[in-house]
Design an enzyme around this catalytic site. Structure first.
Site, PDB file in Angstrom:
ATOM      1  N   GLU A 136     -13.906   6.864  -1.420  1.00  0.00           N
ATOM      2  CA  GLU A 136     -14.863   6.060  -0.661  1.00  0.00           C
ATOM      3  C   GLU A 136     -15.600   6.948   0.332  1.00  0.00           C
ATOM      4  O   GLU A 136     -15.036   7.395   1.320  1.00  0.00           O
ATOM      5  CB  GLU A 136     -14.141   4.919   0.057  1.00  0.00           C
ATOM      6  N   GLU A 189      -9.268  10.711   4.169  1.00  0.00           N
ATOM      7  CA  GLU A 189      -9.580   9.289   4.118  1.00  0.00           C
ATOM      8  C   GLU A 189     -10.589   8.948   3.034  1.00  0.00           C
ATOM      9  O   GLU A 189     -10.648   7.818   2.571  1.00  0.00           O
ATOM     10  CB  GLU A 189     -10.106   8.813   5.475  1.00  0.00           C
ATOM     11  N   LYS A 191     -15.988   6.201   4.495  1.00  0.00           N
ATOM     12  CA  LYS A 191     -14.857   6.028   5.410  1.00  0.00           C
ATOM     13  C   LYS A 191     -14.909   7.098   6.487  1.00  0.00           C
ATOM     14  O   LYS A 191     -15.141   8.270   6.206  1.00  0.00           O
ATOM     15  CB  LYS A 191     -13.539   6.106   4.641  1.00  0.00           C
ATOM     16  N   GLU A 241       0.845  -1.197   0.000  1.00  0.00           N
ATOM     17  CA  GLU A 241       0.000   0.000   0.000  1.00  0.00           C
ATOM     18  C   GLU A 241       0.877   1.242   0.000  1.00  0.00           C
ATOM     19  O   GLU A 241       1.863   1.315   0.738  1.00  0.00           O
ATOM     20  CB  GLU A 241      -0.905   0.076   1.232  1.00  0.00           C
TER      21      GLU A 241
END
Length: 594
Positions: free
Chosen positions: A315, A324, A318, A261
């Site tokens: 997203e 985030e 989140k 990641e």
């Protein structure tokens, strides 16, 4: 980047030319507006993506990937480590249902066992290697062990030292119990180590001393490692070589590493230094070029890089700061957030990407801060400092005294009678004080040590107000519908009820009454009054077993004031000051700060 327990992630990788590295993209699904799995597979193929990693083993996604030609990695989540480590049959059944049921139509190539386990607040570290071994043994029984590898991603917080890179070393308390056994397993099974690395977090916390150009692969004079004389032109390379050095110090130079990641957010809150679309495009775009054009790191120049960007989509569900929800390369409607090349062909038509202007704290210095790269953040984008329950009590006490004294931590809420005084244990009070000091000091990693009695976690800690208490055998009071935590480690006790996040486990045992704390006086009266009245005549008397257990001294019911009932914010409105205190004591996200 550590995820929530119920998170779902895909890990994607793109083919590159033979002598170059590989670029991948993490596909997160904490959102309510993402395309269907079938549409996502079409998007991946249209982008030239032919490797994908699931951070769970979602049936719909695995079915959508069948026959696509995309190679897949599935994951066993942290909450299943205990069961997989203790019960070989569980590991066998998991492999049978999550791997054998789909392979080879869905080309599963790797199983990631857990994710950043060393910073898991549930203390699952000791279960990691046994779980990996049992999963591998199950693969052997299915004759999949040659084609499917087993690994586990680690965060940079597993390092004791990361600067200079040549001095990289793992935390001493992890080396013998888990690091060496895990590296031995990876060597024996011809697997590789997975590492999550985020230069953004280091820059965000130390923008006054880390050059933004150094973090974004832009032109800069570089940083010379005082230990080996190597010059580093990017913070990313320095982070990776710190892990290589740590493995080398333990004589594991032969192991391959994959960066599982890394990424940079395109948007952030005002205090999230460096989060911008320009910077995200520069970091991810230049990293892709860096990897696909070949070559390793200064310490390992011949080791081709395999790197996976986070993330495929923005997203919207989140939690945490704005960043985030803004790591994606694509919006949910499949439009690009910014245009960067992802394939060798795309590199031919686009030059090196530069940010159009300095954003949020660009500096001219090129010196990385000591220790500033040791933390991988997670679901909330923040980190916390907690006490190490295995540390010596005198170290915990010394750290507590320093934090609340000279350190200037705000320890008023853990004083007798205050809202966070309970649980009244040294570890709980030390965690509160350590974290107060750590946050006050800007979350610099070296401020969370306290002579080895503290460590950084990337998941908001859960305060266990009811850690282990004896529980009477009362099936009617505690039906199975309340929940089951059979996959969680059972504490060393003759019996008891314990809470882990929202999991609940019941073990029949009785050595002292179980205390119920309430704020409604009527509940206390009702539990001690054998008469039925108009206010509760709708309740059939045969179900009112509470009275019997109070009478038999199996349970006690006591009233507590709203000032001390920390769960009240979830039940009713409170004055702002009291609300904020209770929310902080429950380690929940404070709506005042959200």
């Amino acid at each position: 980047m550590e995820r929530l327990n119920i998170s779902y992630f895909l890990f994607l990788s793109i083919f590159a030319f033979a002598d170059a590295g590989l670029i991948g993209v993490n596909y997160g699904r904490i959102a309510n507006d993402l395309p269907s799995a079938m549409k996502v597979v079409k998007l991946l193929k249209s982008q030239g993506i032919y490797r994908v990693k699931l951070y769970d083993s979602d049936r719909a996604v695995l079915k959508a990937l069948a026959g696509s030609g995309i190679k897949v990695v599935v994951s066993l989540p942290n909450e299943l480590l205990y069961s997989a480590s203790k019960t070989p049959s569980f590991a066998h059944t998991w492999v049978q249902k999550k791997v054998a049921a789909y392979h080879p139509s869905t080309q599963i190539q790797t199983i990631a066992v857990g994710n950043e386990v060393f910073v898991d607040p549930h203390n699952t570290t000791k279960y990691l290697v046994p779980a990996m071994q049992n999963i591998h043994s199950a693969l052997v029984k299915f004759n999949f062990h040659s084609a499917i590898k087993v690994s586990s991603p680690i965060a940079l917080s597993a390092l004791q030292s990361s600067y200079p890179s040549s001095a990289g070393s793992f935390k001493p308390e992890l080396v013998e119990p888990v690091i060496k056994p895990m590296l031995d397993f990876l060597r024996q099974t011809s697997s590789y180590l997975m590492v999550n690395a985020y230069p953004f977090f280091a820059y965000e916390a130390n923008a006054d001393v880390i050059s933004l150009d150094y973090a974004l692969f832009q032109e800069n004079p570089g940083v010379v490692d005082s230990g080996n004389g190597l010059r580093y032109l990017s913070l990313f390379d320095a982070q990776i070589d710190a892990v290589y050095a740590a493995m080398s110090a333990l004589k594991y130079d032969d192991l391959k590493m994959v960066v599982s990641e890394t990424g940079w957010p395109s948007k952030g809150d005002e205090n999230e230094v460096g989060a911008s679309e320009d910077n995200a495009a520069a970091y991810n775009g230049n990293l892709v070029r860096r990897v696909l054009t070949g070559g390793g790191t200064p310490l390992k120049p011949q080791a081709e890089l395999e790197v996976y960007l986070f993330a495929l989509f923005n997203e919207n569900n989140k939690p945490g700061p704005t960043s985030e929800r803004n790591y994606g390369l694509f919006y949910p409607d499949e439009k690009k957030v910014y245009d960067i090349p992802l394939t060798p062909e795309g590199l031919k038509h686009q030059g090196k990407i530069r940010r159009s202007k300095p954003v949020n704290g660009s500096k001219s210095q090129s010196t990385p801060v000591k220790g500033g790269r040791g933390v991988s953040k997670s679901s909330s984008g923040h980190t916390w400092c907690v006490a190490n329950g295995k540390a010596e009590k005198k170290k915990l006490q010394a750290g507590l005294d320093y934090a609340c004294g000279e350190g200037g931590a705000d320890c008023r809420q853990i004083q007798p009678g205050a809202t966070c005084y309970n649980p009244n244990t040294l570890e709980a009070h030390a965690s509160f004080a350590f974290n107060s000091y750590y946050q006050k000091m800007g979350r610099a990693i070296w401020t969370c040590d306290f002579q080895g009695s503290a460590f950084v976690v990337t998941k908001r800690p859960t305060v266990k107000r009811l850690s282990t208490i004896d529980l009477p055998a009362v099936p009617s009071l505690f039906p199975e519908s309340l929940g089951n935590a059979s996959s969680l480690p059972v504490p060393d006790t003759k019996g008891g009820l314990f809470l882990v996040d929202l999991g609940l486990q019941v073990v029949d045992s009785l050595s002292k009454p179980l205390r119920f704390i309430v704020i409604i006086p009527l509940a206390v009266h009702f539990s001690n009054n054998n008469k039925s009245g108009s206010s509760h005549k709708h309740i059939n008397i045969k179900y009112l077993v509470v009275r019997e257990h109070v009478r038999d001294h199996r349970v006690t019911i006591e009233k507590i004031s709203t000032k001390l009932m920390i769960a009240d914010p979830m039940a009713k409105g409170l004055p702002p000051k009291l609300y904020k205190e209770h929310v902080e004591c429950m380690s929940l996200i404070n709506s005042f700060d959200a």
